[in-house]
Design a protein around this motif. Structure first.
Motif, PDB file in Angstrom:
ATOM      1  N   SER A 195      36.825  42.771  38.700  1.00 33.97           N
ATOM      2  CA  SER A 195      35.531  42.682  39.359  1.00 33.97           C
ATOM      3  C   SER A 195      35.087  41.219  39.301  1.00 33.97           C
ATOM      4  O   SER A 195      35.899  40.324  39.052  1.00 33.97           O
ATOM      5  CB  SER A 195      34.521  43.627  38.698  1.00 33.97           C
ATOM      6  OG  SER A 195      33.308  43.645  39.413  1.00 33.97           O
ATOM      7  N   THR A 196      33.829  40.967  39.518  1.00 34.26           N
ATOM      8  CA  THR A 196      33.390  39.585  39.676  1.00 34.26           C
ATOM      9  C   THR A 196      31.924  39.427  39.288  1.00 34.26           C
ATOM     10  O   THR A 196      31.150  40.391  39.328  1.00 34.26           O
ATOM     11  CB  THR A 196      33.560  39.134  41.138  1.00 34.26           C
ATOM     12  OG1 THR A 196      32.934  37.872  41.352  1.00 34.26           O
ATOM     13  CG2 THR A 196      32.922  40.138  42.098  1.00 34.26           C
ATOM     14  N   SER A 197      31.555  38.213  38.970  1.00 36.36           N
ATOM     15  CA  SER A 197      30.144  37.902  38.719  1.00 36.36           C
ATOM     16  C   SER A 197      29.309  38.093  39.971  1.00 36.36           C
ATOM     17  O   SER A 197      28.079  38.186  39.895  1.00 36.36           O
ATOM     18  CB  SER A 197      30.015  36.461  38.231  1.00 36.36           C
ATOM     19  OG  SER A 197      30.524  35.550  39.196  1.00 36.36           O
ATOM     20  N   GLU A 198      29.942  38.176  41.141  1.00 37.72           N
ATOM     21  CA  GLU A 198      29.196  38.364  42.387  1.00 37.72           C
ATOM     22  C   GLU A 198      28.500  39.719  42.446  1.00 37.72           C
ATOM     23  O   GLU A 198      27.616  39.925  43.280  1.00 37.72           O
ATOM     24  CB  GLU A 198      30.120  38.205  43.595  1.00 37.72           C
ATOM     25  CG  GLU A 198      30.685  36.805  43.762  1.00 37.72           C
ATOM     26  CD  GLU A 198      29.612  35.742  43.871  1.00 37.72           C
ATOM     27  OE1 GLU A 198      28.655  35.934  44.649  1.00 37.72           O
ATOM     28  OE2 GLU A 198      29.713  34.714  43.172  1.00 37.72           O
ATOM     29  N   ASN A 205      33.358  32.074  37.725  1.00 37.70           N
ATOM     30  CA  ASN A 205      34.124  31.005  38.381  1.00 37.70           C
ATOM     31  C   ASN A 205      35.269  30.497  37.513  1.00 37.70           C
ATOM     32  O   ASN A 205      35.046  30.032  36.393  1.00 37.70           O
ATOM     33  CB  ASN A 205      33.198  29.828  38.716  1.00 37.70           C
ATOM     34  CG  ASN A 205      32.159  30.196  39.753  1.00 37.70           C
ATOM     35  OD1 ASN A 205      31.205  30.908  39.457  1.00 37.70           O
ATOM     36  ND2 ASN A 205      32.329  29.709  40.975  1.00 37.70           N
ATOM     37  N   ALA A 212      38.902  36.207  47.771  1.00 43.14           N
ATOM     38  CA  ALA A 212      37.910  35.829  46.766  1.00 43.14           C
ATOM     39  C   ALA A 212      37.034  34.665  47.205  1.00 43.14           C
ATOM     40  O   ALA A 212      36.022  34.396  46.562  1.00 43.14           O
ATOM     41  CB  ALA A 212      38.611  35.470  45.451  1.00 43.14           C
ATOM     42  N   ARG A 227      34.808  41.386  34.603  1.00 48.89           N
ATOM     43  CA  ARG A 227      33.913  40.643  35.497  1.00 48.89           C
ATOM     44  C   ARG A 227      34.206  39.149  35.358  1.00 48.89           C
ATOM     45  O   ARG A 227      33.856  38.527  34.355  1.00 48.89           O
ATOM     46  CB  ARG A 227      32.447  40.952  35.198  1.00 48.89           C
ATOM     47  CG  ARG A 227      32.047  42.360  35.638  1.00 48.89           C
ATOM     48  CD  ARG A 227      30.595  42.664  35.385  1.00 48.89           C
ATOM     49  NE  ARG A 227      30.265  44.034  35.800  1.00 48.89           N
ATOM     50  CZ  ARG A 227      29.178  44.690  35.420  1.00 48.89           C
ATOM     51  NH1 ARG A 227      28.281  44.100  34.632  1.00 48.89           N
ATOM     52  NH2 ARG A 227      28.967  45.926  35.833  1.00 48.89           N
ATOM     53  N   ILE A 228      34.864  38.622  36.386  1.00 54.50           N
ATOM     54  CA  ILE A 228      35.312  37.226  36.369  1.00 54.50           C
ATOM     55  C   ILE A 228      34.198  36.314  36.839  1.00 54.50           C
ATOM     56  O   ILE A 228      33.597  36.535  37.894  1.00 54.50           O
ATOM     57  CB  ILE A 228      36.526  37.040  37.298  1.00 54.50           C
ATOM     58  CG1 ILE A 228      37.684  37.939  36.879  1.00 54.50           C
ATOM     59  CG2 ILE A 228      36.973  35.582  37.324  1.00 54.50           C
ATOM     60  CD1 ILE A 228      38.820  37.964  37.885  1.00 54.50           C
ATOM     61  N   LYS A 285      33.239  45.040  45.446  1.00 57.42           N
ATOM     62  CA  LYS A 285      33.454  44.979  43.997  1.00 57.42           C
ATOM     63  C   LYS A 285      32.576  45.987  43.257  1.00 57.42           C
ATOM     64  O   LYS A 285      33.003  46.572  42.251  1.00 57.42           O
ATOM     65  CB  LYS A 285      33.175  43.558  43.495  1.00 57.42           C
ATOM     66  CG  LYS A 285      34.186  42.523  43.972  1.00 57.42           C
ATOM     67  CD  LYS A 285      35.578  42.824  43.465  1.00 57.42           C
ATOM     68  CE  LYS A 285      36.569  41.726  43.798  1.00 57.42           C
ATOM     69  NZ  LYS A 285      37.929  42.007  43.295  1.00 57.42           N
ATOM     70  N   TYR A 294      31.863  41.392  50.245  1.00 58.78           N
ATOM     71  CA  TYR A 294      32.586  41.120  48.994  1.00 58.78           C
ATOM     72  C   TYR A 294      31.860  41.750  47.804  1.00 58.78           C
ATOM     73  O   TYR A 294      32.466  42.451  46.993  1.00 58.78           O
ATOM     74  CB  TYR A 294      32.711  39.613  48.798  1.00 58.78           C
ATOM     75  CG  TYR A 294      33.500  39.211  47.568  1.00 58.78           C
ATOM     76  CD1 TYR A 294      34.859  39.519  47.453  1.00 58.78           C
ATOM     77  CD2 TYR A 294      32.899  38.505  46.527  1.00 58.78           C
ATOM     78  CE1 TYR A 294      35.586  39.136  46.334  1.00 58.78           C
ATOM     79  CE2 TYR A 294      33.616  38.122  45.416  1.00 58.78           C
ATOM     80  CZ  TYR A 294      34.957  38.439  45.321  1.00 58.78           C
ATOM     81  OH  TYR A 294      35.672  38.064  44.202  1.00 58.78           O
ATOM     82  N   ASP A 295      30.545  41.511  47.731  1.00 55.79           N
ATOM     83  CA  ASP A 295      29.777  42.013  46.593  1.00 55.79           C
ATOM     84  C   ASP A 295      29.860  43.538  46.492  1.00 55.79           C
ATOM     85  O   ASP A 295      30.103  44.101  45.416  1.00 55.79           O
ATOM     86  CB  ASP A 295      28.305  41.600  46.717  1.00 55.79           C
ATOM     87  CG  ASP A 295      28.121  40.088  46.766  1.00 55.79           C
ATOM     88  OD1 ASP A 295      29.113  39.369  46.556  1.00 55.79           O
ATOM     89  OD2 ASP A 295      26.994  39.635  47.034  1.00 55.79           O
TER      90      ASP A 295
END
Length: 327
Positions: free
Chosen positions: A116-119, A175, A78, A172-173, A150, A146-147
């Motif tokens: 998932s992620t904010s990225e 930070n 991450a 969607r995480i 995800k 990474y982007d």
């Protein structure tokens, strides 16, 4: 007793999720290949009769005996330092690993939540970021490994939901911070605190006007819990909308730690997002969730955790051997 598989269990967020599910009376199966995770994060659980740990790489076939009610997929590098060192493995865990776990969920008739992620929003052209925003991502840039891992993860999860009828949830995480973060992993909070505790100047990239929004880990875990147990299958942002510039945050760290270091500036890395703030309207409306921990309180707990580490841990730079994973 309900049984849950948590991948990335020895990582920062994964270990806190193991704690949560044990406390709620679940049987927890933790899985991690320990590329970036650390057994010290979960060693306190080894004495629990309702906890098992599997040392396994989910990009290989995943087998778990017995029934499974839930799967939480949190396995993935991450931090920028990690995923730039192991770009192929990062892509594989988001694609092959997710595929393996979705197949397992289908066989076990388990509900699966993927992290998932904010990225996936990249360097956003919409602010704050809503779940309907498709993002502004450079697929071939250094952060693309990474982007795009995800983004693919979300796509294959939705495909399994629509084609196979698997019960899925997409988180969607934004930070997140708190105890058990790793020093020197390239993320803002441990980098700043580590520098302050070692007596180094704080490094800000660019002019410091870029923004971040930091969510304390307990709030994040509660949001994950509520999303998993909801009936909503589309992506949901979980994060704290309290936005701050990196320069102002560095000044907060200097004040918190009582140090006398100055801020030094370096070139902004390629495709580093200039704004990051979640729109959490869906989380509020659908889950009845919003963060409760203010940054001042959360940062004091986090600082106290880092300050409790040994001098050796603070002084060392991480030079983890990734060579066996590069293939």
């Amino acid at each position: 007793m309900k049984r849950v598989l948590i991948t990335g269990a020895a990582g920062f967020l994964g270990s806190h999720l193991c704690d949560k599910f044990i406390a709620e009376g679940y049987f927890v199966i933790g899985m991690d290949n320990l590329i970036t995770g650390d057994l010290k994060n979960i060693e306190h659980l080894f004495k629990e009769k309702n906890f098992e740990f599997y040392h396994h790489d989910i990009t290989k076939f995943v087998h778990v005996p017995g029934k499974l009610d839930y799967i939480l997929h949190f396995a993935s590098p991450a931090s920028p330092i990690d995923y730039l060192k192991i770009p192929i493995q990062t892509l594989k865990v988001g694609s092959l690993g997710t595929h393996n776990l979705l197949g397992l969920a289908r066989v076990k008739k388990a509900r699966i939540l993927i992290a998932s992620t904010s990225e996936i929003y990249g360097d956003p052209l919409v602010h704050p970021q809503t779940e309907e925003y498709y993002g502004n991502v450079n697929t071939i840039g250094p952060r693309g490994v990474y982007d795009e891992a995800k983004r693919f993860q979300e796509s294959i999860t939705m495909a399994y939901h629509t084609f196979h009828g698997v019960e899925t949830r997409i988180l969607r995480i934004f930070n997140t911070y708190g105890p058990r973060m790793r020093l020197n992993d390239g993320r803002v909070i441990p980098a700043f605190i580590g520098q302050a505790l070692r007596g180094e100047d704080l490094t800000v990239f660019g002019d410091g006007s870029q923004t971040r929004s930091f969510c304390y880990v307990d709030d994040q875990v509660e949001g994950i819990w509520k999303l998993l147990h909801s009936d909503y299958y589309l992506p949901v942002n979980i994060g704290n909308p309290d936005e701050i510039t990196i320069k102002d945050f560095a000044e907060e760290i200097i004040k918190l730690t009582g140090t006398t270091q100055k801020i030094i500036y370096k070139d902004l890395p390629m495709n580093d997002p200039l704004q990051r703030q979640p729109d959490i309207s869906k989380a509020r409306a659908i889950l009845g969730w919003e963060p409760k921990t203010g940054r001042a309180d959360g940062m004091k707990i986090t600082y106290d955790y880092f300050r409790s580490l040994s001098t050796e841990e603070l002084a060392k730079e991480e030079h983890k051997d990734f060579t066996k994973y590069i293939h």
